[in-house]
Design a protein around this motif. Structure first.
Motif, PDB file in Angstrom:
ATOM      1  N   SER A   4       0.823  -1.202   0.000  1.00 23.64           N
ATOM      2  CA  SER A   4       0.000   0.000   0.000  1.00 23.64           C
ATOM      3  C   SER A   4       0.862   1.258   0.000  1.00 23.64           C
ATOM      4  O   SER A   4       1.885   1.327   0.657  1.00 23.64           O
ATOM      5  CB  SER A   4      -0.897  -0.002   1.249  1.00 23.64           C
ATOM      6  N   PHE A   6       0.404   5.773   0.075  1.00 23.41           N
ATOM      7  CA  PHE A   6      -0.550   6.856   0.260  1.00 23.41           C
ATOM      8  C   PHE A   6      -0.868   7.481  -1.096  1.00 23.41           C
ATOM      9  O   PHE A   6      -0.163   7.323  -2.061  1.00 23.41           O
ATOM     10  CB  PHE A   6       0.046   7.935   1.199  1.00 23.41           C
ATOM     11  N   GLN A 115      -1.762  -1.689  -4.907  1.00 24.08           N
ATOM     12  CA  GLN A 115      -2.641  -2.124  -3.822  1.00 24.08           C
ATOM     13  C   GLN A 115      -2.819  -0.986  -2.826  1.00 24.08           C
ATOM     14  O   GLN A 115      -1.879  -0.536  -2.182  1.00 24.08           O
ATOM     15  CB  GLN A 115      -2.058  -3.360  -3.098  1.00 24.08           C
ATOM     16  N   ASN A 116      -4.054  -0.507  -2.707  1.00 24.19           N
ATOM     17  CA  ASN A 116      -4.413   0.517  -1.740  1.00 24.19           C
ATOM     18  C   ASN A 116      -5.658   0.055  -0.977  1.00 24.19           C
ATOM     19  O   ASN A 116      -6.640  -0.419  -1.587  1.00 24.19           O
ATOM     20  CB  ASN A 116      -4.734   1.846  -2.434  1.00 24.19           C
ATOM     21  N   ALA A 117      -5.625   0.185   0.353  1.00 20.33           N
ATOM     22  CA  ALA A 117      -6.815  -0.097   1.194  1.00 20.33           C
ATOM     23  C   ALA A 117      -7.411  -1.459   0.865  1.00 20.33           C
ATOM     24  O   ALA A 117      -6.788  -2.493   1.100  1.00 20.33           O
ATOM     25  CB  ALA A 117      -7.826   1.029   1.041  1.00 20.33           C
ATOM     26  N   THR A 118      -8.611  -1.471   0.267  1.00 20.64           N
ATOM     27  CA  THR A 118      -9.330  -2.728   0.026  1.00 20.64           C
ATOM     28  C   THR A 118      -8.938  -3.402  -1.280  1.00 20.64           C
ATOM     29  O   THR A 118      -9.588  -4.374  -1.702  1.00 20.64           O
ATOM     30  CB  THR A 118     -10.833  -2.438   0.006  1.00 20.64           C
ATOM     31  N   ASP A 119      -7.898  -2.872  -1.937  1.00 20.90           N
ATOM     32  CA  ASP A 119      -7.477  -3.474  -3.212  1.00 20.90           C
ATOM     33  C   ASP A 119      -6.894  -4.858  -2.993  1.00 20.90           C
ATOM     34  O   ASP A 119      -6.241  -5.128  -1.970  1.00 20.90           O
ATOM     35  CB  ASP A 119      -6.404  -2.611  -3.887  1.00 20.90           C
ATOM     36  N   SER A 132     -15.352   6.613  -5.979  1.00 16.44           N
ATOM     37  CA  SER A 132     -14.851   5.755  -4.900  1.00 16.44           C
ATOM     38  C   SER A 132     -13.764   4.849  -5.456  1.00 16.44           C
ATOM     39  O   SER A 132     -13.918   4.242  -6.524  1.00 16.44           O
ATOM     40  CB  SER A 132     -15.980   4.903  -4.319  1.00 16.44           C
ATOM     41  N   THR A 134     -12.455   2.492  -3.276  1.00 15.90           N
ATOM     42  CA  THR A 134     -12.493   1.303  -2.420  1.00 15.90           C
ATOM     43  C   THR A 134     -13.598   0.381  -2.905  1.00 15.90           C
ATOM     44  O   THR A 134     -14.588   0.817  -3.504  1.00 15.90           O
ATOM     45  CB  THR A 134     -12.751   1.704  -0.955  1.00 15.90           C
ATOM     46  N   ASP A 136     -16.355  -1.286  -1.947  1.00 16.44           N
ATOM     47  CA  ASP A 136     -17.356  -1.416  -0.891  1.00 16.44           C
ATOM     48  C   ASP A 136     -18.730  -1.228  -1.515  1.00 16.44           C
ATOM     49  O   ASP A 136     -18.994  -1.730  -2.620  1.00 16.44           O
ATOM     50  CB  ASP A 136     -17.094  -0.379   0.224  1.00 16.44           C
TER      51      ASP A 136
END
Length: 831
Positions: A4, A6, A115-119, A132, A134, A136
């Motif tokens: 991940s 930023f 890859q970031n957060a929910t990736d 968005s 993410t 979700d």
């Protein structure tokens, strides 16, 4: 596996570029063709490219593209997104937001490489809404794992929308991914019009990310823009001119307005003030409505009178001014005619009746002629009224009439007259050269002739004019204003020819020339009106003019009349002639002629004796390619030291300075074997065996026996080119007989084709005698280059030669036949 990172978010603040129908933002730039670079391989970049107008989601669309996500796998970021949004063409973000983070409302198809957060940890494809990133509740398609797409390859990405079934499909690398979802209702709140484009971003990792837009098919939103023409002036109307873009062409128009106004036209004109509404319907029956208001304001602007220019004018013939009294301009803010009122006041403030002029166009005018202003100050007052009743301020100016008019004088045209018979003057007849003058006051006339005052009155009758040109100046004066003058000329010409008389003359050439003056043949030529000038048709003579010459004397008087006579001019002198005799320094027999010198045997020098006739004594001037014992004597000696062909020319000048030239050529052959002078070369031709000619080196004492005992022998090497003989220079019978024998036996036909050539040529031989012959190619120094023995053919012999390696210059072909003797021909090689 990627970790991940930023990301950061920002909106483009006006940094965009329009290329054709596409707008680029941020780091995006147009590469060429259909390709756009969204981000370079630099951290912290964000770029987008948008189609400049919205598409209509009520219709199907298909957008074919290819995406390039760079070459960095483990360290590359962040990806590319296809986005639909209704906001603007300069939206986007950077970093992990892949350029679309926070764009709401929107539909986003992401090709995520970080890859970031929910990736998931792998490269993947996803469909989200409302900006968005993410996966979700805003995910319309959960991440679909892709193989490595940061592989330096272009990946096909096709986006299709079927409006009837609310089906959206993205086909990536040939694999379709479909959602059925009402985009208009669920994302865009019932608004079917959205922008489409591609976004990308980089954060603390980067990649070179690009897109190629290959083919698009969609229906644009209908857009109506227009220009309104308001009403400001009486009698005018308004108009609306609209432009329609988007939708499906094949538009229809429905206008409505005040007083039940309707129109099916695209534009309307000639209408009163009010609000007008147009409904534009495209070929698919989709409509768009827009209203335009035509305003009307009253005309309260006064017309203007400007550039009121007065004049100061001279009185006319009746001492009154009858011309234009001044200029002025009128203008108004509205088109249409204007009315003008003019009032006049004389110097006593007497008011004349006003003149009214209607329906005047805007522009500049001058007051009409015929007013008859008297001498003094005359005031003019102007006012203008427009169609709305607005009245201009007054414009006043003064016409000043002054009595400052000088007389008007007219002179006759320039004239020419011949002298009176028997004299060189002309007597003026009657009134032929009088002037006329007009003025408000009585005038007096006076005249001068070429600057000298000679009288007054209005006539030149009986005035005597001398030959030549006389300038006559008439002056008129009214006693009030400055006097005026005019000028003309009277040219008195002499048309009587002069008398021409000639006499003959004799001159002798000196230094090659002789000359005469007109007085040498003039025999009392004259003219009745003065001096004459004399000119000759020819005054200088050269050796080419020896003998009798006819010369014309032209006699010209002071007025250009001419007469001629002719005289015979005898030129005395002689043109010399000359010959050159070559006299060898001794009588030793060499087989050559007096112009041939063989270094090593026989005469080693020659005296070049000039025999000149005609006009002695003579002087001599020699020039040539060799060194002579004297260049200004009659018989210089030439003693060569090297072989060659030497050409000498002598110029003979006689006592009269007349010249002639003679030329002689000396051929020098070096036959020495060594430097001690004891041996020379002889070309020996055995009797009965001419094909076996060969060069001998023999003692000088043995030469006479060879030249007298072997008729075919000659001085020099066999391969040396012999000197050319000349009958005119033979000074002994033996040499002449030998030369004739050589020419007679040299009747071989030799042809060099082509000649000049580049070293490659064909040699054709005819009339060869005997059964064989020897053919040699030699250079200018006599050295053999190539040699061939040939069998003689009755039909002639043809041979090919290639001297391609030889330099440009002069060469020879030498042919020795069994019974035909020796013969040579020149060959010229040019490169």
């Amino acid at each position: 596996m990627k970790k991940s990172l930023f990301f950061f978010f920002f909106l483009f603040a006006g940094l965009f570029y329009v290329n054709g129908q596409y707008v680029t933002n941020g780091s995006a730039n147009f590469v060429g063709g259909n390709e756009y670079q969204l981000t370079p391989a630099i951290n912290g970049q964000s770029g987008s490219v948008w189609y400049q107008t919205k598409l209509n989601l009520n219709y199907n669309f298909s957008i074919s593209s290819r995406v390039y996500l760079g070459t960095k796998d483990a360290t590359g970021a962040d990806g590319i997104a296809f986005v639909l949004q209704p906001l603007s063409v300069n939206a986007g973000t950077g970093g992990g937001g892949i350029g679309y983070l926070g764009i709401t409302p929107s539909l986003d198809v992401e090709f995520d490489t970080w890859q970031n957060a929910t990736d998931p940890p792998d490269d993947h494809l996803g469909i989200n809404k409302n900006g968005s990133v993410t996966h979700d509740g805003n995910s319309l398609l959960l991440p679909f794992i892709l193989p490595n797409i940061e592989d330096g390859a272009w990946h096909p990405a096709i986006f299709d929308w079927v409006a009837a079934t609310k089906t959206f499909t993205v086909t990536f690398d040939g694999t379709p991914h479909t959602i059925v979802y009402d985009l208009i209702a669920n994302i865009f709140g019932g608004n079917p019009f959205v922008y489409w484009g591609f976004t990308a971003g980089t954060g603390a990792a980067n990649n070179d990310q690009r897109v190629r837009i290959d083919a698009v098919q969609f229906v644009e939103q209908i857009t109506i823009t227009g220009t309104v023409t308001d009403i400001h002036c009486p009698g005018t109307t308004g108009a609306v001119d609209i432009t329609v873009t988007g939708g499906i062409p094949g538009y229809t128009y429905a206008w409505t307005g005040p007083n039940s106004f309707t129109s099916p036209s695209q534009d309307i004109s000639g209408v009163p003030a009010g609000t007008y509404t147009v409904i534009v319907t495209d070929a698919s029956n989709v409509s768009e409505t827009k209203s335009f208001t035509i305003n009307e304001t009253p005309d309260v602007t006064r017309p203007t009178v400007y550039n009121c220019l007065g004049s100061t004018s001279s009185a006319g013939p009746d001492c009154r001014f009858q011309g234009s009294g001044g200029t002025f301009c009128i203008a108004d803010n509205c088109p249409g005619s204007l009315s003008l009122k003019e009032e006049y006041f004389d110097q006593n403030n007497n008011k004349f009746l006003p003149d009214l002029f209607f329906n005047l166009a805007q522009g500049c005018y001058s007051l009409g002629a015929g007013r008859g202003f008297p001498i003094g100050n005359n005031t003019v007052v102007l006012t203008v009224t427009d169609a709305s009743g607005n009245v201009s301020t007054t414009c006043s100016f003064t016409v000043v009439v002054v009595d400052d008019r000088s007389p008007v004088i007219t002179c006759p045209a320039a004239a020419s007259r011949n002298t009176d018979p028997g004299v060189c003057t002309y007597k003026v007849q009657g009134t032929e050269f009088n002037a006329t003058a007009t003025d408000c006051s009585p005038v007096t006339l006076s005249y001068t002739l070429s600057g000298a005052t000679t009288g007054s009155g209005s006539s030149l009758a009986n005035v005597i004019l001398n030959k030549g040109t006389t300038t006559v100046t008439w002056t008129a004066s009214d006693g009030i204003n400055p006097s005026v003058s005019c000028t003309f000329t009277v040219t008195v010409t002499d048309n009587e020819k002069p008398k021409a008389f000639c006499k003959n003359a004799t001159v002798t050439l000196a230094n090659g020339t002789a000359s005469i003056t007109p007085n040498d043949i003039n025999n009392g030529s004259s003219d009745n009106c003065g001096a004459v000038t004399l000119a000759l048709s020819k005054s200088t003579f050269t050796c080419a003019n020896i003998g009798s010459n006819t010369v014309t004397l032209t006699v010209t008087d002071t007025h250009g009349n001419t007469q001629t006579c002719t005289a015979n001019v005898t030129v005395l002198g002689t043109v010399p002639s000359c010959t050159i005799t070559a006299i060898p320094s001794n009588n030793v027999y060499t087989g050559g002629i007096p112009t041939n010198i063989y270094l090593g045997y026989g005469p080693q020098s020659v005296t070049l004796s000039v025999n000149a006739t005609g006009g002695s004594p003579f002087t001599y001037a020699w020039v040539g390619t060799g060194t002579l014992s004297c260049t200004i004597c009659q018989a210089p000696v030439f003693a060569p030291t090297t072989a060659g062909t030497y050409i000498f020319t002598v110029t003979v000048t006689n006592i009269n300075g007349c010249k002639t030239t003679c030329t002689i050529t000396i051929c020098v052959t070096d036959i020495r074997d060594g430097n001690d002078g004891k041996k020379v070369f002889v070309c020996h031709v055995p009797p009965g065996n001419p094909g076996n000619a060969h060069t001998l080196s023999i003692s000088v004492n043995a030469v006479p026996a060879h030249l007298s005992g072997h008729t075919g022998d000659r001085l020099g090497k066999c391969e040396q080119v012999p000197c050319t003989s000349s009958f005119s220079l033979v000074n002994n019978a033996t040499s002449r007989d030998n030369m004739i024998s050589e020419i007679m036996t040299g009747a071989i036909g030799i042809a060099v084709l082509p000649n000049p050539n580049n070293g490659q040529f064909t040699l054709q031989l005819n009339n060869l005698q005997g059964s064989f012959a020897v053919v040699s190619i030699v250079d200018a120094n006599g050295a053999t280059i190539e040699k061939k023995n040939i069998q003689v053919s009755a039909k002639g012999n043809t041979m090919l030669f290639n001297l391609g390696s030889k330099a440009s210059g002069l060469y020879y072909v030498k042919v020795v036949s069994a019974e035909g003797g020796v013969q040579t021909e020149k060959i010229v090689i040019q490169r």
